[in-house]
Write an enzyme that holds these catalytic residues in place. Sequence first.
Site, PDB file in Angstrom:
ATOM      1  N   PRO A 121       0.985  -1.265   0.138  1.00  0.00           N
ATOM      2  CA  PRO A 121      -0.363   0.206   0.089  1.00  0.00           C
ATOM      3  C   PRO A 121       1.041   1.556  -0.138  1.00  0.00           C
ATOM      4  O   PRO A 121       1.693   1.282   1.190  1.00  0.00           O
ATOM      5  CB  PRO A 121      -0.971  -0.566   1.620  1.00  0.00           C
ATOM      6  N   GLU A 122       0.446   2.110  -1.211  1.00  0.00           N
ATOM      7  CA  GLU A 122       1.691   3.295  -1.118  1.00  0.00           C
ATOM      8  C   GLU A 122       0.110   4.331  -0.785  1.00  0.00           C
ATOM      9  O   GLU A 122      -0.602   3.965  -0.056  1.00  0.00           O
ATOM     10  CB  GLU A 122       1.862   3.882  -2.333  1.00  0.00           C
ATOM     11  N   LYS A 148       2.611   6.803   4.861  1.00  0.00           N
ATOM     12  CA  LYS A 148       2.239   5.872   4.549  1.00  0.00           C
ATOM     13  C   LYS A 148       1.798   5.345   6.474  1.00  0.00           C
ATOM     14  O   LYS A 148       0.920   4.250   6.548  1.00  0.00           O
ATOM     15  CB  LYS A 148       2.614   5.276   3.829  1.00  0.00           C
ATOM     16  N   ARG A 167      15.269  -2.415  -6.302  1.00  0.00           N
ATOM     17  CA  ARG A 167      13.626  -2.897  -6.467  1.00  0.00           C
ATOM     18  C   ARG A 167      13.082  -2.283  -8.020  1.00  0.00           C
ATOM     19  O   ARG A 167      13.626  -1.413  -8.470  1.00  0.00           O
ATOM     20  CB  ARG A 167      13.047  -1.381  -5.471  1.00  0.00           C
TER      21      ARG A 167
END
Length: 259
Positions: A2-3, A58, A248
């Site tokens: 989740p961002e 977040k 990433r």
Amino acid sequence: MPELPEVEHAVRQLRRTLRGRVITRLQAHHRSQRRTLTPAVVRRVVGQRVTAVARRGKHQLVTLADGSLLLIHFRLNGDWDFGRGAAPAHARVTIELDNGLRAVLTDPRALCTITWHAADKPPLLALGPEPEDAALTPTVFRARLAARRGPIKPTLLDQSLVAGVGNIYAAEACWHAGIAPTASAPSLSLARVTRLLAGLRTALADGHINAARYHKGERTIPFKVYDREGEPCRRCGRSIRRIVQAGRGTWYCPYCQKR
Ligand SMILES: [Zn+2]
């Protein structure tokens, strides 16, 4: 993972459920969460009314009547389940309310975190400005980038630069701005930083729409580059490429995103 848009959506739902209600029971179901929600913490929380629910980066912040707060982070897979009755699968923490409703923090991998902070010891979050905050102008953003080193896309993931941006929206922002993810962060011109900030806000706006649609089971706006290796660029039609930066995956169009 989740961002910002997904956490914002979760916070809005959490606010609707919790705000104004009294917490009647707080239960940690997993040993990771029992480490932070000790019996002493539970005693401090139970019986208090929730006065505010907010997001910062977040993080989710649940403020209680005495000014103390619960700080929640989903990490990789966390989510909320709202309703009544038995807790769902992968329940890690249950918050029961005086109206019979409950909010359950769920997470198959149990990496989510929930901590309690006394009013006089607020958490040190070390977060940069919110990307959608009007005070974050291109000039301010450029000054913040000028103090950094390295390529732009991994730099955008640094929560102390700007809060809440993760791997998806960092890549999407670079595509919108026409900037290669490998471009040097401190060397970006004001014109390019202006496009980058606008691109970040466009990507996040799409994310907000998607977060709301996703929970209604509706179609979402397709990503521009994220997870689209080999597929055609939505601007020029050439193939999207995948590289690895700082461990990433990064997706971008080598043609219309310039160094
Ligand atoms: Zn392209």
